[in-house]
Write an enzyme that holds these catalytic residues in place. Structure first.
Site, PDB file in Angstrom:
ATOM      1  N   CYS A   1     -27.683  -7.003 -44.969  1.00 48.39           N
ATOM      2  CA  CYS A   1     -28.636  -6.312 -46.065  1.00 48.39           C
ATOM      3  C   CYS A   1     -29.138  -6.990 -47.105  1.00 48.39           C
ATOM      4  O   CYS A   1     -30.048  -6.540 -47.909  1.00 48.39           O
ATOM      5  CB  CYS A   1     -27.591  -5.104 -46.377  1.00 48.39           C
ATOM      6  SG  CYS A   1     -27.374  -4.275 -45.174  1.00 48.39           S
TER       7      CYS A   1
ATOM      8  N   HIS B   1     -31.027  -2.044 -53.173  1.00 45.42           N
ATOM      9  CA  HIS B   1     -30.803  -2.006 -51.633  1.00 45.42           C
ATOM     10  C   HIS B   1     -30.216  -0.581 -51.262  1.00 45.42           C
ATOM     11  O   HIS B   1     -29.358  -0.013 -52.223  1.00 45.42           O
ATOM     12  CB  HIS B   1     -29.683  -2.738 -51.214  1.00 45.42           C
ATOM     13  CG  HIS B   1     -29.366  -2.521 -49.924  1.00 45.42           C
ATOM     14  ND1 HIS B   1     -30.049  -2.575 -48.650  1.00 45.42           N
ATOM     15  CD2 HIS B   1     -27.964  -2.137 -49.261  1.00 45.42           C
ATOM     16  CE1 HIS B   1     -29.225  -2.186 -47.529  1.00 45.42           C
ATOM     17  NE2 HIS B   1     -28.038  -1.995 -47.804  1.00 45.42           N
TER      18      HIS B   1
ATOM     19  N   ASN C   1     -29.987   3.746 -44.672  1.00 44.34           N
ATOM     20  CA  ASN C   1     -29.876   2.314 -44.855  1.00 44.34           C
ATOM     21  C   ASN C   1     -30.383   1.332 -43.631  1.00 44.34           C
ATOM     22  O   ASN C   1     -29.997   1.362 -42.721  1.00 44.34           O
ATOM     23  CB  ASN C   1     -28.254   2.008 -44.918  1.00 44.34           C
ATOM     24  CG  ASN C   1     -27.953   0.546 -45.413  1.00 44.34           C
ATOM     25  OD1 ASN C   1     -28.819  -0.277 -45.256  1.00 44.34           O
ATOM     26  ND2 ASN C   1     -26.744   0.335 -45.706  1.00 44.34           N
TER      27      ASN C   1
END
Ligand code: UT7
Length: 339
Positions: A118, A260, A290
């Site tokens: 990520c 994020h 996500n």
């Protein structure tokens, strides 16, 4: 001595698969509920790629749009390097980026993947900026693209609740360190002692999946959610503070913090830890979940469209992911139109 070359963001493009899976859709398959997912994560729905759609398909769409965005907002050199940040490549090998570059018609250019989960988009920005600063490239397409639906255990409610598929990309060009869009300091970190907290156990060289071993293989993405949560808050807050300090900005004068998008509670905890109003942290995960390496460019584009991120805004980016990896960066937001 030649003036320092900065990497300047001059185009932004995104792509989401059209299929939307709501929390209620998930609750029909799994022991979960819209109430649990919303209250524990802030997520209401995610986009999921159709079977047969690979990460490169999403990356090409986002890349095309970023190139279009750059063409409308700046006179750019031809892109001469392509970086794809992903942890869901089309194949274990080769990398996905060369195929993406070829499908975008970019010719014979260096193209490679960055595997920082990520945090991949921020690692990709750092590497792309480095190529430009070194004079190796004049303009770099940095794409974050992931198809987590391809690696999730269909029966794992904790991961299926949070992850979605998507892609986002920026074009970097050589420019002046003082102009809007110029990448400021980039902070990157990793701590491999936490590598077991997020991983796919089987399918790599440590535990290859061979036909005779399929019964004990675990080919799915696994995450120790609560431990990852704590690390994500600490690392994103620390890295953001460091990036803002190195940029020479006062924390209070930093307008927008693009974190994020893993979990709304993480974003709020980062804001609280930094003693900043939560309103400075744009939220997009309610609609997309996500999206791993695609998360930062997707939330950037959404924030621009919503008017929350405007030209001249002092902007900090922060991400955290498997590895463990994390990073943060700063830039003054440029006058570009996301496509
Ligand atoms: O993007 C890269 C980095 N990733 C992240 O930053 C993600 C970080 N972690 C998280 O966002 C959260 O840890 C999760 C959303 C994954 C899980 O939330 P949590 O509040 O940390 O829950 P937990 O894992 O501590 O589990 C608490 C309970 C468990 O039940 P028991 O064992 O207490 O009976 C889970 O089985 O919640 C259960 N649970 C669920 N219940 C209903 C986990 N997922 C679900 C679900 N629906 N979808």
């Amino acid at each position: 001595m030649a003036a320092a070359r900065a990497a300047v963001v001059c185009g932004l493009g995104t792509h989401l698969p059209s299929r939307v899976v709501t929390n209620s859709d998930l609750a029909r398959e799994l022991d979960t509920s819209d109430e649990w997912i919303r209250s524990r994560t802030g997520i209401g729905q995610r986009h999921i790629a159709e079977d047969g759609t690979a990460t490169s398909d999403l990356a090409v769409e986002a890349g095309q749009r970023a190139l279009k965005s750059a063409a409308t907002s700046a006179s750019t050199d031809a892109v001469d390097a392509v970086i794809v940040a992903t942890s869901t490549p089309d194949h274990s090998c080769p990398a996905t980026a060369p195929a993406v570059a070829a499908r975008l018609g970019l010719g014979i250019v260096p193209a490679f993947d960055v595997a920082a989960m990520c945090t991949g988009f921020l690692y990709g920005l750092a590497v792309g900026g480095g190529l430009i600063a070194a004079g190796t490239a004049h303009s770099v397409l940095v794409i974050g693209a992931d198809t987590y639906s391809s690696i999730l255990d269909p029966e794992d409610r904790s991961t299926r609740a949070i992850f979605g598929d998507g892609a986002g990309a920026v074009v970097l060009r050589a420019g002046d360190p003082d102009e809007p869009g110029a990448l400021g300091p980039v902070i990157l970190g990793s701590d491999g002692t936490g590598s077991e907290l997020i991983r796919i156990l089987s399918g790599g060289s440590r535990d290859p999946i061979r036909p005779e071993h399929t019964e004990r293989a675990d080919p799915y993405f696994r995450m120790a959610g609560a431990q990852v949560f704590r690390n994500a808050v600490e690392r994103m807050a620390e890295a953001s503070l460091e990036a803002v300090a190195r940029a020479g900005w006062a924390l209070d004068d930093t307008d927008v913090f693009v974190a994020h998008q893993a979990n709304l509670r993480i974003i709020h905890a980062v804001a609280d830890q930094m003693r900043l109003p939560r309103s400075r942290f744009p939220v997009h995960l309610d609609r997309v979940g996500n999206t791993a390496a695609a998360s930062i460019p997707l939330v950037l584009a959404d924030a621009v469209t919503a008017g929350a991120l405007r030209p001249g805004h002092r902007t900090a980016l922060a991400a955290f992911g498997g590895g463990l990896t994390w990073g943060a960066a700063t830039l003054t937001w440029p006058d570009i139109t996301p496509v």
